[in-house]
Design an enzyme around this catalytic site. Sequence first.
Site, short mmCIF file in Angstrom:
data_model
loop_
_atom_site.label_atom_id
_atom_site.label_comp_id
_atom_site.label_asym_id
_atom_site.label_seq_id
_atom_site.Cartn_x
_atom_site.Cartn_y
_atom_site.Cartn_z
CB SER A 136 -11.43 -39.80 -1.07
OG SER A 136 -11.73 -38.54 -0.56
CE LYS A 162 -14.23 -39.44 1.91
NZ LYS A 162 -13.74 -39.93 3.22
CG LEU A 163 -18.97 -36.77 -4.83
CD1 LEU A 163 -20.16 -35.99 -5.39
CD2 LEU A 163 -17.89 -36.98 -5.90
CE LYS A 164 -12.02 -35.81 1.62
NZ LYS A 164 -12.07 -36.12 3.06
CG ASP A 190 -15.44 -36.60 4.38
OD1 ASP A 190 -15.94 -36.01 5.36
OD2 ASP A 190 -14.28 -37.05 4.39
CG ASN A 192 -13.09 -33.46 5.44
OD1 ASN A 192 -13.13 -33.59 4.21
ND2 ASN A 192 -12.53 -34.36 6.23
CD GLU A 215 -16.05 -39.56 5.97
OE1 GLU A 215 -16.28 -40.01 4.83
OE2 GLU A 215 -14.93 -39.57 6.48
CG ASP A 240 -13.11 -39.05 9.47
OD1 ASP A 240 -12.28 -39.41 10.32
OD2 ASP A 240 -12.76 -38.69 8.32
CE LYS A 264 -9.60 -40.39 7.69
NZ LYS A 264 -10.08 -39.02 7.72
N GLY A 292 -8.76 -43.02 5.09
CA GLY A 292 -7.37 -42.89 4.66
C GLY A 292 -6.86 -41.47 4.82
MG MG Z 1 -13.54 -37.93 6.44
#
Ligand code: MG
Length: 368
Positions: A136, A162-164, A190, A192, A215, A240, A264, A292
Site C-alpha cells: 500500500s 495499491k495507491l492511496k 483505496d 478511504n 476500495e 473496507d 480486516k 492491514g
Molecule cells: Mg482501505
Amino acid sequence: MSAAFKVELRRVRMPLAGEFRTSRGSESVREMLLVRWVTDNSEGWAECAADAEPVYFPERLESARLLIAEVLVPLLAKIPTIDAAGAHVAMKRVPGNPLAKAALESAILDAELRAHGMSMKSYLGGSREKIRVGVSVGICESLSDLIRQVEGYVAEGYSRVKLKIAPGWDVEPARAIRREFGEDLLLQVDANQAYTIADVSTLRRLDTFDLLLLEQPLPAEDLCGHARLAGYLQTPICLDESITSCASAATAIQMGAAQIINIKPARVGGYLEARAIHDLCLAQSIPVWCGGVLETAIGRAANLQLASLPGFTLPSDISATKRYYTKDIGQEFHIESGTISVPHGPGTGAVIDLDYLESVSVEQEWLM
Ligand code: MG
C-alpha cells in the site's frame, strides 16, 4: 475475582521506517497496545489496531485499554472456562468496540492454540503455505516521488500495488503508474471514504486504468451510494470501512454495494468474525483479501494465517517487515516471488523478541 488467567496490557511506541500518509492523516511513530493472555499452561499475544488518536477508527488506544481493563476482562472472569469462541459470544453483550474485543479475543485464541500445539491456519481451515502480498503506497508529494517508491516495491517483488487516493490525487497517479509500469502490474486504489456520489465522473475516469478494484470510495455508512456507484463503474468496488461484521457484509453483498471485500480482522472484532465473513463471501463468490493496519510481527503473523483460507484469492496488504519497521518486536517477514510464507508453529506463529519489546514499551499493567 479469582480467575484461571492473567492479562498484561502493554503500551509500545514503534518508530515507523517512514511517514505513512492517507486521505485521513499521517503517522511516523506507531503507538499501540499489546495484549498478553496468560494461563497455567500457555500464553498468547495480540495487538490492538487502535491508534493513539481516533483518526481512522472510532476507537482510540486509551479507550480500548480502559474497555479491556474495566469491562471485558471482568466480564470474562465470571466465566468458568474461557476459550476464544466463548469469549467471542460473551463479549457480544458489550456493544461496539471491535478493536478492543479483537485484541482480547486474539490473545485468548493464540494462547488456546499454543496450548493445543495447533496453528491458527489449521484452526481457521486454511491450507495455503504462501500468501500473495501487495503493498500500500501512501499519498506522495509528487508523481516522481510516487514512481520512485513504486519502482522500489516492484523491485522488491510485491505481487500488486495499491495507491492511496484522495480528491486531487487520483486519476493522474493511476495514469502515471500505468504508463511507467505497463498493463501487467496488478494495480488497485483505496480512497478511504474520501469521495461522494457527486464525484462519479472523476471515479469513472479510473476505469481506463484496468484496476483490480476501487476500495471504499464513499463514506462507510453509504451502502446505497456504493450500490449506485457500482452501476456507473466498470472497476469493481471493494468495501473496507463499511464492513464491520458478517451481517454488514451480507447486507452490502445483497445490495450490490460490494463486488469484493477487504477483511480486516480488527475492524470486524477478531479472527472468528473474519472467518465467518470469509465463509459468507466464499459461498457468494465474492473474492476477499486481508487488509492491514501497519501491524507488528504479532498482527502480521496472525493475518498470514487468516489469508491461508481458500477465499483469499486477491493479494493481501501484508507487507514485508521493512515496509513499516526497521526493527520489529518479532521475527522479520520477507517477500519471495511476491509471497510471504505463513509462519509455522502453534497459534499465530509469531516469535516475540522480548528484549526489543522491552525497549519500546512505555507502560505495562497486569490485570487479575
Ligand atoms: Mg482501505
